[in-house]
Write a protein that holds these residues in place. Structure first.
Motif, PDB file in Angstrom:
ATOM      1  N   VAL A 681       0.841  -1.200   0.000  1.00  0.00           N
ATOM      2  CA  VAL A 681       0.000   0.000   0.000  1.00  0.00           C
ATOM      3  C   VAL A 681       0.875   1.248   0.000  1.00  0.00           C
ATOM      4  O   VAL A 681       0.661   2.190  -0.774  1.00  0.00           O
ATOM      5  N   ASP A 682       1.879   1.277   0.869  1.00  0.00           N
ATOM      6  CA  ASP A 682       2.770   2.432   0.934  1.00  0.00           C
ATOM      7  C   ASP A 682       3.509   2.648  -0.385  1.00  0.00           C
ATOM      8  O   ASP A 682       3.744   3.788  -0.811  1.00  0.00           O
ATOM      9  N   MET A 683       3.915   1.554  -1.019  1.00  0.00           N
ATOM     10  CA  MET A 683       4.642   1.655  -2.275  1.00  0.00           C
ATOM     11  C   MET A 683       3.798   2.333  -3.351  1.00  0.00           C
ATOM     12  O   MET A 683       4.252   3.250  -4.052  1.00  0.00           O
ATOM     13  N   VAL A 684       2.551   1.909  -3.485  1.00  0.00           N
ATOM     14  CA  VAL A 684       1.673   2.473  -4.514  1.00  0.00           C
ATOM     15  C   VAL A 684       1.302   3.917  -4.177  1.00  0.00           C
ATOM     16  O   VAL A 684       1.303   4.804  -5.047  1.00  0.00           O
ATOM     17  N   LEU A 685       0.996   4.173  -2.911  1.00  0.00           N
ATOM     18  CA  LEU A 685       0.666   5.540  -2.514  1.00  0.00           C
ATOM     19  C   LEU A 685       1.861   6.461  -2.727  1.00  0.00           C
ATOM     20  O   LEU A 685       1.701   7.639  -3.076  1.00  0.00           O
ATOM     21  N   SER A 686       3.064   5.947  -2.524  1.00  0.00           N
ATOM     22  CA  SER A 686       4.268   6.735  -2.749  1.00  0.00           C
ATOM     23  C   SER A 686       4.339   7.206  -4.192  1.00  0.00           C
ATOM     24  O   SER A 686       4.661   8.365  -4.463  1.00  0.00           O
ATOM     25  N   ALA A 687       4.036   6.297  -5.132  1.00  0.00           N
ATOM     26  CA  ALA A 687       4.056   6.670  -6.548  1.00  0.00           C
ATOM     27  C   ALA A 687       2.994   7.716  -6.851  1.00  0.00           C
ATOM     28  O   ALA A 687       3.222   8.655  -7.624  1.00  0.00           O
ATOM     29  N   THR A 688       1.821   7.569  -6.216  1.00  0.00           N
ATOM     30  CA  THR A 688       0.744   8.529  -6.429  1.00  0.00           C
ATOM     31  C   THR A 688       1.147   9.913  -5.938  1.00  0.00           C
ATOM     32  O   THR A 688       0.968  10.929  -6.611  1.00  0.00           O
ATOM     33  N   LYS A 760       8.416  11.226   7.042  1.00  0.00           N
ATOM     34  CA  LYS A 760       8.459  10.245   8.127  1.00  0.00           C
ATOM     35  C   LYS A 760       8.517   8.829   7.603  1.00  0.00           C
ATOM     36  O   LYS A 760       9.181   7.969   8.165  1.00  0.00           O
ATOM     37  N   LYS A 761       7.764   8.571   6.553  1.00  0.00           N
ATOM     38  CA  LYS A 761       7.644   7.189   6.070  1.00  0.00           C
ATOM     39  C   LYS A 761       8.596   6.864   4.929  1.00  0.00           C
ATOM     40  O   LYS A 761       8.605   5.742   4.450  1.00  0.00           O
ATOM     41  N   GLY A 762       9.350   7.845   4.470  1.00  0.00           N
ATOM     42  CA  GLY A 762      10.306   7.563   3.406  1.00  0.00           C
ATOM     43  C   GLY A 762       9.636   7.262   2.089  1.00  0.00           C
ATOM     44  O   GLY A 762      10.110   6.436   1.309  1.00  0.00           O
ATOM     45  N   TRP A 763       8.514   7.972   1.820  1.00  0.00           N
ATOM     46  CA  TRP A 763       7.794   7.686   0.581  1.00  0.00           C
ATOM     47  C   TRP A 763       8.465   8.277  -0.652  1.00  0.00           C
ATOM     48  O   TRP A 763       7.970   8.127  -1.758  1.00  0.00           O
ATOM     49  N   ASN A 764       9.544   9.030  -0.478  1.00  0.00           N
ATOM     50  CA  ASN A 764      10.206   9.618  -1.632  1.00  0.00           C
ATOM     51  C   ASN A 764      10.955   8.574  -2.453  1.00  0.00           C
ATOM     52  O   ASN A 764      11.464   8.869  -3.502  1.00  0.00           O
ATOM     53  N   LYS A 765      11.039   7.373  -1.928  1.00  0.00           N
ATOM     54  CA  LYS A 765      11.578   6.254  -2.702  1.00  0.00           C
ATOM     55  C   LYS A 765      10.487   5.225  -2.888  1.00  0.00           C
ATOM     56  O   LYS A 765       9.870   4.796  -1.941  1.00  0.00           O
ATOM     57  N   VAL A 766      10.241   4.820  -4.140  1.00  0.00           N
ATOM     58  CA  VAL A 766       9.217   3.816  -4.404  1.00  0.00           C
ATOM     59  C   VAL A 766       9.625   2.492  -3.810  1.00  0.00           C
ATOM     60  O   VAL A 766       8.862   1.802  -3.148  1.00  0.00           O
ATOM     61  N   ASP A 767      10.890   2.135  -4.000  1.00  0.00           N
ATOM     62  CA  ASP A 767      11.392   0.846  -3.529  1.00  0.00           C
ATOM     63  C   ASP A 767      11.781   0.982  -2.065  1.00  0.00           C
ATOM     64  O   ASP A 767      12.947   1.003  -1.712  1.00  0.00           O
ATOM     65  N   SER A 768      10.759   1.102  -1.210  1.00  0.00           N
ATOM     66  CA  SER A 768      11.020   1.532   0.165  1.00  0.00           C
ATOM     67  C   SER A 768      11.118   0.389   1.151  1.00  0.00           C
ATOM     68  O   SER A 768      10.656   0.492   2.263  1.00  0.00           O
ATOM     69  N   GLY A 769      11.666  -0.718   0.709  1.00  0.00           N
ATOM     70  CA  GLY A 769      12.011  -1.747   1.689  1.00  0.00           C
ATOM     71  C   GLY A 769      10.914  -2.727   2.010  1.00  0.00           C
ATOM     72  O   GLY A 769      10.755  -3.144   3.139  1.00  0.00           O
ATOM     73  N   PHE A 770      10.123  -3.126   1.013  1.00  0.00           N
ATOM     74  CA  PHE A 770       9.154  -4.181   1.305  1.00  0.00           C
ATOM     75  C   PHE A 770       9.905  -5.467   1.577  1.00  0.00           C
ATOM     76  O   PHE A 770      11.005  -5.679   1.102  1.00  0.00           O
TER      77      PHE A 770
END
Length: 808
Positions: A681-688, A760-770
């Motif tokens: 979820v975070d990965m996709v929202l990050s791209a959005t 806070k969540k590091g959303w500036n990177k898509v590949d954020s450590g899943f």
């Protein structure tokens, strides 16, 4: 005087020898241990275990000597040598004449019976007991499969089969309880079912009488329990089917269903738990308190706490014959611990106090609830109140090998460690020692791991020494935790280097990890498959992955027999080393060594391909393993990690086409019944969020809103999902207002303010450590990922059905 097979004189002489104590084997004692008093079969032509002596035949004299040697070796616990003597007896029977063969067969039967009675005798506490049971089974197999033994000597007594069944049941359960599933090569579970079939059918059993009751309910349940402990629910079902179809077998009872519920609960199979309960209702099974507790435990293990609450509520409200006992309440507390539901746990414990139901398990579990809820102060208060023998608990005695609350203190210590509070972690450890709660292996393991995560390697090593001085010898579990902490530190530093461009971060974990492995071997603790897998992951975390050295280490351990050859877990970790060094070809070669890849292995190769900008190869691999939908339990199925890897590869393209493909992948995942997780979820929202409102189209907005709706079922911490919804709302404000106005109520966007969620969540990177480790459709065209796969795959033979790249 000569003796012939089945003579009355032979039987009389045998009985006299037994009375005089001559050549008497401990067979009767063995069967008395199991409650089988008379193990000598009646109406038999010759005694099963006491053989007549033929003084005039050199062959028979030689056979008697080999028989004695076999039993002597068995009594010395040298079963391998004893079995060799029995093999020599079987080779002798093939070359004698018919007259001698009958008496030689009697000696062989005597030898096998005595040998197996010792092999199948209690106790079963270590690997040697496992070995002797296996050798006893080999001896039985020799007798059953021999084509040279005359009838009835090519059959085995019922009691020997029954002893084998009971011994094997215990061995399998013990191995499973010690979590040594790698030792269960599934041969044992298949064997126990074949023995059960023989006992019920009479095939190969001496003097079998059709219609006689051959097994008690206790025996059936012991087999079932062993199989469920080993995770072999497929064979457990076969056992139940045999029990139902055999007229003389005991009927299925609540105990049977309790065992099956436990098994399905352990593997998280909600569907079969529900099916089993429906079948029990259909068969008019009236649950007892044991079955009720099994139902609650199964639901909780399947993460169906709400269903468990319903059953629990009905039981406590109804004044029927079932009254919740201590185990019932403790099981519900276990469910609260999994969710960190502290307030619910407090309500349950108040009921327990009213009924004066409380033991050390209650204390330990309630502390776990508080720790998982992050309320360390409450956990400490509970320990202060209940650490000593409390007013309800009569279970603690000074003879107990460890303090009953050591698990609670370990949970608190581990909670502080995971929160990065090293001072509190060490303080808890010291407090345990001061009040007489001796730390156990897991306590030391948690503390050592805490030191390593804070990069205090010297202190961690000293704690290992202190652990040994305290009388607790570190096992592979402790060393593996040490290595895991090193790997996490190394991985963290690698992420920091890649995201902050700080190339001068000095700490890497590879040399330290090698030193730990050398240390454990020096102390006589052999590395396990898990050890080597973690070591490979440490190598993969290096700035310069050590591929060649990794291959040499694995080859060395395989040649020395420390780890099995081409182990899936080890080679999966090795693939990561190749992937980190940008060697997709090398990763492929390692991948193809795995005879039957599991989903983790496939996911790892997908990740290697995607991270090295070869998404076409990743999609081709996906289609190879997952394109065909299958309901078979044995088929390989993708999971949320599989789709996360592919979706990430498309989002990294930062293009409209990539976003469209990511949407299709997500839709395909949901059509397979796979739910998203928080990292996805975070990965996709990050791209959005990164794309901003200007790049979003109508379908993009709808996809984002659907994703957030799916996210509502996930275990968010308080306020986390609301923050994400607010951030997305701020991005979309004024964009596609018609969609937004129709969707605001549906998707529950009601937050009032924005925060700095991206930072806070590091959303500036898509590949954020899943996660790629620790977790366990429509066909996807390879052309979606690119065309670079064709020549590469063709060169490896993947385009051929006979390439060997299939699951057998």
């Amino acid at each position: 005087m000569s003796f012939r097979c089945g003579s009355i004189l032979s039987s009389i002489l045998s009985s006299i020898l037994v009375l005089l104590g001559i050549s008497m084997d401990p067979v009767s004692a063995f069967y008395l241990n199991y409650g089988e008093g008379d193990f000598i079969q009646k109406n038999q032509k010759t005694s099963l275990f006491v053989t007549s002596y033929h003084g005039h035949s050199p062959v028979l004299t030689d056979a008697q000597e080999r028989r004695k040697e076999a039993i002597i070796f068995a009594r010395k616990n040298e079963y391998s040598k004893g079995l060799e003597k029995i093999r020599e007896l079987f080779s002798m029977v093939e070359v004698v004449n018919e007259t001698t063969r009958c008496e030689l067969a009697s000696i062989i039967e005597d030898s096998v019976g005595s040998f197996c009675s010792l092999a199948f005798s209690k106790p079963f506490q270590d690997e040697k007991s496992r070995l002797r049971v296996d050798l006893g089974l080999e001896a039985l197999e020799l007798q059953l499969q021999s084509g040279s033994l005359p009838s009835p000597y090519n059959q085995v007594s019922r009691n020997l089969f029954l002893g084998a069944l009971r011994a094997l049941s215990t061995i399998i359960s013990n191995d499973a309880d010690r979590a040594s599933y790698h030792k269960l090569d599934f041969v044992s579970t298949e064997t126990i079912f074949r023995i059960l079939q023989r006992l019920l059918s009479g095939v190969g059993i001496r003097n079998y009488t059709s219609g006689s009751k051959v097994l008690s309910e206790r025996d059936f349940n012991a087999v079932l329990n062993a199989l469920t402990n080993a995770g072999r629910m497929d064979i457990a079902h076969k056992v139940v089917s045999l029990q139902e179809k055999t007229p003389t077998a005991p009927k299925l009872s609540p105990v049977t269903y309790s065992i099956l519920l436990k098994g399905y609960g352990r593997i998280g199979d909600t569907e079969n738990v529900e099916a089993l309960l429906a079948r029990a209702r259909h068969n008019n099974i009236v649950p007892d308190i044991i079955m009720l507790n099994s139902i609650l435990d199964a639901y909780i293990n399947c993460d169906q706490f709400d269903e468990a609450e319903i059953v629990f509520q009905r039981t406590t409200e109804q004044s029927g014959r079932l009254s919740p006992n201590l185990r019932t309440y403790n099981t519900m507390l276990k469910g609260c611990a999994q969710r960190g539901a502290l307030q619910k746990a407090i309500k349950i414990t108040k009921l327990m106090e009213e009924r004066k139901l409380w033991d050390f398990v209650t204390t330990n579990t309630l502390v776990s609830v508080a720790v998982n809820a992050g309320d360390f102060e409450f956990a400490e208060n509970i320990l202060r109140k209940y650490t000593s023998v409390n007013k309800y608990d009569n279970g603690y005695s000074t003879n107990r090998r460890q303090h009953p609350n050591v698990e609670a203190y370990t949970a608190l210590l581990n909670g502080y460690a995971k929160s990065g509070k090293l001072t509190k972690t060490v303080g808890t450890f010291k407090h345990m020692i001061n009040i007489g709660v001796s730390p156990n292996e897991f306590t030391y393991t948690c503390l050592i791991s805490a030191f390593v995560k804070k990069r205090k390697i010297k202190q961690a090593t000293k704690m290992l020494d202190f652990m040994e001085e305290s009388g607790i010898r570190p096992t592979s579990v402790t060393y593996n935790a040490f290595l895991t902490a090193l790997q996490q530190v190394g991985q963290h530093n690698k992420v920091v280097r890649s995201t902050t461009l700080q190339r001068n971060i000095p700490y890497e974990c590879d040399d330290e990890a090698l030193a730990v492995v050398r240390m454990m071997m020096k102390k006589g603790v052999f590395p396990t498959v898990k050890t080597i897998s973690i070591l490979m992951q440490c190598f993969a975390s290096c700035s310069q992955p050590r591929v060649q050295e990794a291959e040499v280490i694995i080859d060395s351990f395989e040649r020395d027999g420390i780890i099995p050859r081409h182990n899936a877990e080890v080679n999966t970790s090795l693939m990561k080393v190749y992937g980190t060094s940008n060697d997709v070809k090398g990763a492929l070669e390692v991948f193809r060594r795995i005879e039957k890849p599991d989903v983790v292995a496939v996911n790892t190769f997908l990740d290697v391909a995607c991270r090295n900008n070869m998404p076409g190869i990743a999609f081709e691999t996906f289609n190879h393993f997952f394109a065909e939908l299958s309901s078979s339990k044995s088929a390989l199925h993708p999971n949320v990690i599989t789709f996360s890897i592919l979706i990430s590869s498309q989002l990294r393209l930062n293009s409209k086409v990539g976003l469209q493909k990511a949407r299709r992948l997500y839709t395909g995942m949901r059509s397979r019944g796979i739910k998203p997780d928080i990292p996805l979820v975070d990965m996709v929202l990050s791209a959005t969020v990164r794309g901003g409102r200007s790049s979003l189209k109508r379908q993009d907005i709808k996809f984002t809103l659907d994703l957030l709706k799916d996210a509502e079922i996930l275990p968010w911490l308080p306020g986390e999902l609301e923050h994400r919804k607010q951030t997305v709302r701020n991005i979309l404000t004024g964009k596609m207002s018609d969609i937004w106005s129709n969707s605001e109520d549906k998707y529950g966007f009601n937050a009032d303010k924005e925060d700095d969620l991206l930072e806070k969540k590091g959303w500036n990177k898509v590949d954020s450590g899943f996660r790629l480790w620790g977790q366990e459709g429509d066909s996807i065209s390879a052309s979606e990922g690119g065309v670079e796969s064709d020549s590469f795959l063709a060169s490896k033979g993947w385009n051929s059905l006979d390439s060997g790249f299939r699951i057998i």
